[in-house]
Design a protein around this motif. Structure first.
Motif, PDB file in Angstrom:
ATOM      1  N   ALA A 360       0.849  -1.196   0.000  1.00 12.62           N
ATOM      2  CA  ALA A 360       0.000   0.000   0.000  1.00 12.62           C
ATOM      3  C   ALA A 360       0.877   1.236   0.000  1.00 12.62           C
ATOM      4  O   ALA A 360       1.985   1.240   0.556  1.00 12.62           O
ATOM      5  N   ILE A 361       0.379   2.296  -0.638  1.00 12.65           N
ATOM      6  CA  ILE A 361       1.053   3.581  -0.664  1.00 12.65           C
ATOM      7  C   ILE A 361       0.010   4.655  -0.419  1.00 12.65           C
ATOM      8  O   ILE A 361      -1.130   4.556  -0.896  1.00 12.65           O
ATOM      9  N   SER A 362       0.376   5.658   0.355  1.00  8.41           N
ATOM     10  CA  SER A 362      -0.543   6.745   0.693  1.00  8.41           C
ATOM     11  C   SER A 362      -0.085   8.026  -0.005  1.00  8.41           C
ATOM     12  O   SER A 362       1.092   8.399   0.084  1.00  8.41           O
ATOM     13  N   VAL A 363      -0.994   8.673  -0.728  1.00 12.79           N
ATOM     14  CA  VAL A 363      -0.701   9.914  -1.441  1.00 12.79           C
ATOM     15  C   VAL A 363      -1.765  10.939  -1.095  1.00 12.79           C
ATOM     16  O   VAL A 363      -2.898  10.588  -0.741  1.00 12.79           O
ATOM     17  N   THR A 364      -1.414  12.206  -1.209  1.00 14.89           N
ATOM     18  CA  THR A 364      -2.356  13.295  -0.956  1.00 14.89           C
ATOM     19  C   THR A 364      -2.950  13.747  -2.281  1.00 14.89           C
ATOM     20  O   THR A 364      -2.227  14.091  -3.217  1.00 14.89           O
ATOM     21  N   ARG A 365      -4.281  13.744  -2.350  1.00 15.92           N
ATOM     22  CA  ARG A 365      -4.971  14.168  -3.570  1.00 15.92           C
ATOM     23  C   ARG A 365      -6.260  14.871  -3.182  1.00 15.92           C
ATOM     24  O   ARG A 365      -7.037  14.328  -2.398  1.00 15.92           O
ATOM     25  N   ASP A 366      -6.441  16.072  -3.752  1.00 15.07           N
ATOM     26  CA  ASP A 366      -7.627  16.882  -3.458  1.00 15.07           C
ATOM     27  C   ASP A 366      -7.775  17.135  -1.967  1.00 15.07           C
ATOM     28  O   ASP A 366      -8.877  17.139  -1.413  1.00 15.07           O
ATOM     29  N   GLY A 367      -6.631  17.306  -1.300  1.00 16.86           N
ATOM     30  CA  GLY A 367      -6.665  17.636   0.117  1.00 16.86           C
ATOM     31  C   GLY A 367      -6.926  16.457   1.034  1.00 16.86           C
ATOM     32  O   GLY A 367      -7.081  16.653   2.239  1.00 16.86           O
ATOM     33  N   LYS A 368      -6.968  15.240   0.505  1.00 12.86           N
ATOM     34  CA  LYS A 368      -7.233  14.068   1.330  1.00 12.86           C
ATOM     35  C   LYS A 368      -6.158  13.020   1.102  1.00 12.86           C
ATOM     36  O   LYS A 368      -5.558  12.945   0.028  1.00 12.86           O
ATOM     37  N   GLN A 369      -5.931  12.208   2.148  1.00 12.08           N
ATOM     38  CA  GLN A 369      -4.995  11.098   2.030  1.00 12.08           C
ATOM     39  C   GLN A 369      -5.694   9.920   1.348  1.00 12.08           C
ATOM     40  O   GLN A 369      -6.728   9.458   1.816  1.00 12.08           O
ATOM     41  N   ARG A 370      -5.110   9.498   0.264  1.00  7.52           N
ATOM     42  CA  ARG A 370      -5.688   8.406  -0.519  1.00  7.52           C
ATOM     43  C   ARG A 370      -4.746   7.205  -0.430  1.00  7.52           C
ATOM     44  O   ARG A 370      -3.576   7.305  -0.778  1.00  7.52           O
ATOM     45  N   VAL A 371      -5.270   6.086   0.037  1.00  6.39           N
ATOM     46  CA  VAL A 371      -4.470   4.869   0.188  1.00  6.39           C
ATOM     47  C   VAL A 371      -4.696   3.981  -1.030  1.00  6.39           C
ATOM     48  O   VAL A 371      -5.824   3.565  -1.310  1.00  6.39           O
ATOM     49  N   GLU A 372      -3.602   3.752  -1.782  1.00  2.98           N
ATOM     50  CA  GLU A 372      -3.657   2.875  -2.958  1.00  2.98           C
ATOM     51  C   GLU A 372      -3.158   1.498  -2.538  1.00  2.98           C
ATOM     52  O   GLU A 372      -2.040   1.346  -2.042  1.00  2.98           O
TER      53      GLU A 372
END
Length: 628
Positions: A360-372
């Motif tokens: 899993a990798i966590s990225v910031t998108r549209d102001g939210k943390q998104r876990v892929e």
């Protein structure tokens, strides 16, 4: 932003001089009247008419020249239609025979000269207007706005009510690659490339009506460089609301447009990679799944995305690991990072269990943390590893069995073969000492020597048979077991002499096995039954079969010496004997041969006995052939 390409092109041009227009219309009208007077269109009239229409296409606006050509075609076609429907028209004037060459020469010279004269008039009028505008600009006192516009990095120009250029800053003049002395006083149609001017014209007319306009315009400059320009037209009206001037500003957005197109292409490529990836990819925001690619849906046995989206990913993990996965995903949802999970087991929507490896990798998108989340299905790999592990264990067991047999073989060589050899050596030494002594009898010694040699020979034969059995392959076929058992019984009975045995052989089935190897088994079992009933007064041997759904069991029972079940584990071990050679001769390899043959057929062999009451040996064979 209005798309300039969506508006049909409408050229903007200066009206031609009145004398040029009158010449064209007069010439066209004269040729058409000549057609009517002579009763139709003749080639001496068609040549000047065509030349007139060509000159109109050069000098007149597109719409005006098109209407003139359509009117000429309709008039001449109407004359022909009238002649076909009513009859020939009355001829007012008869067309004389004019030679073609002089007529062509006169027509060409006249119309070429007329076109050049008209274009010269138009060019002179345009230059006069440009010079007048330049003088007015030079005589007009400088305004405060023009120095401000000169400092702008974007192309800026001011147009009058007719669309003629009255001011242009340096970037504008560089864009069209013309100096101010030539550009001022000319219209966009005269200064810009034809396609850009055609797209610009309708918007210019809209701005001339008093409405601000902005649109995007593709522009190819004199250097053939293609650009994308955002055009802004701002009209300036007088008190009577009549447009007096228009301010136009051009903003070069080529780089921004290319960057946007590149971003769209990259997003499209990224989406295609995700959709066709063989790895399950899922996105989770605020603790809930918002996306799952086709591979992930297949892994979860979801026939559509709605069955998986909207749930926490941890819900699909088996219960004992669910809380741990939930906690680790929760940690990633608070800060960017990467985590590699240990292998877990998923419970699919149809209650199947799959082995997966997670990352899993966590990225910031549209102001939210998104876990892929990335899932790799390793179920088949785990299953294959289990089979390999099982094969290794089986292989280790076989190696242990072969090692035990080898150890037994070593023991046999060191005992069963060495002991007879010592006896032979001892007997030979005794015979050498007694040779020549009076009254010495060598016959008992020779008899004992022969018996010892025969026992050694049987042991050697057993070892050779063991070696052949290890190399032999299984060639199964379907054949009757009963016939074979009767043949073996006859061979054994023939060597009994006066001894009598009661035989009971039931109807035996047809079996699917290697007949040569199964014969070795039956010979060993029946020979043992005959041997161990030697001291039984009423010897009895029974052979029967029990058939089951997948196997058939063959049983051989006797009422002979039997054996102690406490030593049953040694019964099928190589070179292991439960009776002494003084009571029952043997090598201890017969039942070991039987066990190996039956196991290579996919069956099992067991024995039950009781001392003094006999023994029963039972082996099973599968109905289907087994490749050993």
């Amino acid at each position: 932003m209005t798309d300039a390409g969506a508006v049909p092109p409408k050229p903007v041009s200066l009206p031609p001089p009145v004398r040029g227009r009158g010449l064209i219309y007069g010439s066209c009208a004269g040729t058409l009247l000549a057609c009517a007077a002579t009763g139709g269109l003749h080639w001496p009239i068609a040549l000047p008419l065509i030349a007139t229409l060509v000159a109109g296409a050069v000098l007149l606006p597109l719409r005006e020249s098109t209407l003139l050509a359509m009117a000429s075609v309709l008039f001449t076609s109407g004359l022909d239609f009238w002649g076909w429907l009513v009859g020939p028209l009355p001829r007012i004037w008869r067309m004389p025979d004019i030679p073609a060459a002089p007529l062509f020469a006169v027509t060409a010279l006249f119309y070429v000269a007329a076109v050049h004269i008209c274009m010269s008039w138009a060019r002179t009028a345009s230059e006069t207007r440009a010079a007048q505008a330049a003088r007015q600009a030079a005589e007009r006192p400088p305004q405060r706005v023009e120095p401000l516009l000169d400092s702008l990095p974007h192309p800026v120009a001011i147009l009058d009510a007719r669309g003629a250029l009255t001011y242009a800053n340096a970037p504008y003049l560089a864009l069209i690659d013309k100096p101010a002395s030539i550009a001022l006083g000319r219209t966009v149609a005269e200064l810009w490339p034809r396609r850009a001017a055609a797209l610009y014209g309708p918007h210019l007319e809209q701005a001339a009506s008093g409405q601000p306009v902005c649109f995007r315009l593709p522009f190819t400059g004199p250097d053939n460089a293609k650009r994308e320009l955002d055009v802004f037209l701002s009209p300036h009206a007088t008190d009577q609301r009549a447009t007096r001037a228009m301010l136009t500003m051009l903003v070069d957005v080529t780089d921004a447009v290319r960057a946007k197109r590149g971003l769209i292409e990259r997003e499209s490529m990224y989406k295609a990679v995700i959709e066709h990836a063989p790895v399950g990819i899922l996105s989770q925001v605020d603790g809930l799944l918002i996306y799952a690619n086709p591979a992930a849906l297949l892994m979860l046995s979801a026939d559509w995305s709605g069955r998986a989206i909207g749930r926490p990913f941890a819900d699909f993990i088996i219960e004992k690991d669910r809380e741990e996965v939930r906690r680790r995903i929760e940690q990633l949802s608070h800060a960017p990072g990467f985590a590699e999970f240990k292998p877990y087991r998923l419970v699919t929507l149809d209650d199947q269990t799959r082995d997966v490896e997670l990352a899993a990798i966590s990225v910031t998108r549209d102001g939210k943390q998104r876990v892929e989340l990335f899932c790799v299905d390793v179920t088949e790999r785990k299953r294959t590893e289990g089979k390999i592990r099982q094969l290794n264990e089986t292989l280790e067991l076989r190696v242990a069995e072969r090692t035990a047999e080898l150890e037994a073989f070593t023991s046999s060589v060191s005992h069963d073969l060495r002991a007879p050899a010592r006896q032979i050596m001892s007997a030979a030494d005794i015979m050498l000492r007694k040779t020549g002594q009076p009254g010495s009898d060598l016959k008992p010694m020779l008899s004992a020597l022969l018996t010892t040699a025969e026992r050694m020979n049987r042991t050697i034969d057993a070892l050779l048979e063991l070696s052949r059995l290890g190399r032999a392959g299984i060639v199964p076929s379907l054949w009757p077991l009963g016939t074979m058992v009767q043949e073996i019984r006859s061979e054994l009975t023939a060597g009994l002499g006066e001894r009598w045995i009661s035989w009971r052989i039931d109807n035996l089935p047809r079996i699917f096995a290697d007949p040569h190897l199964i014969r070795l088994v039956m010979v060993n079992l029946l020979d043992n039954a005959v041997k161990f009933t030697r001291y039984t007064p009423d010897a009895r041997i029974e052979v029967w079969a029990d058939e089951y759904e997948q196997t058939v069991a063959i049983n051989v029972r006797d009422n002979g010496a039997g054996f102690d079940m406490r030593h049953a584990g040694k019964l099928f071990t190589m070179f292991s004997r439960l009776h002494s050679n003084r009571d029952f001769e043997g090598t201890g390899v017969g039942l070991a041969h039987c066990r190996r043959i039956i196991e290579r057929h996919g069956g099992r062999i067991v024995a039950h006995g009781e001392p003094g009451k006999g023994a029963t040996v039972r082996f099973t064979l599968p109905h289907e052939p087994h490749r050993g």
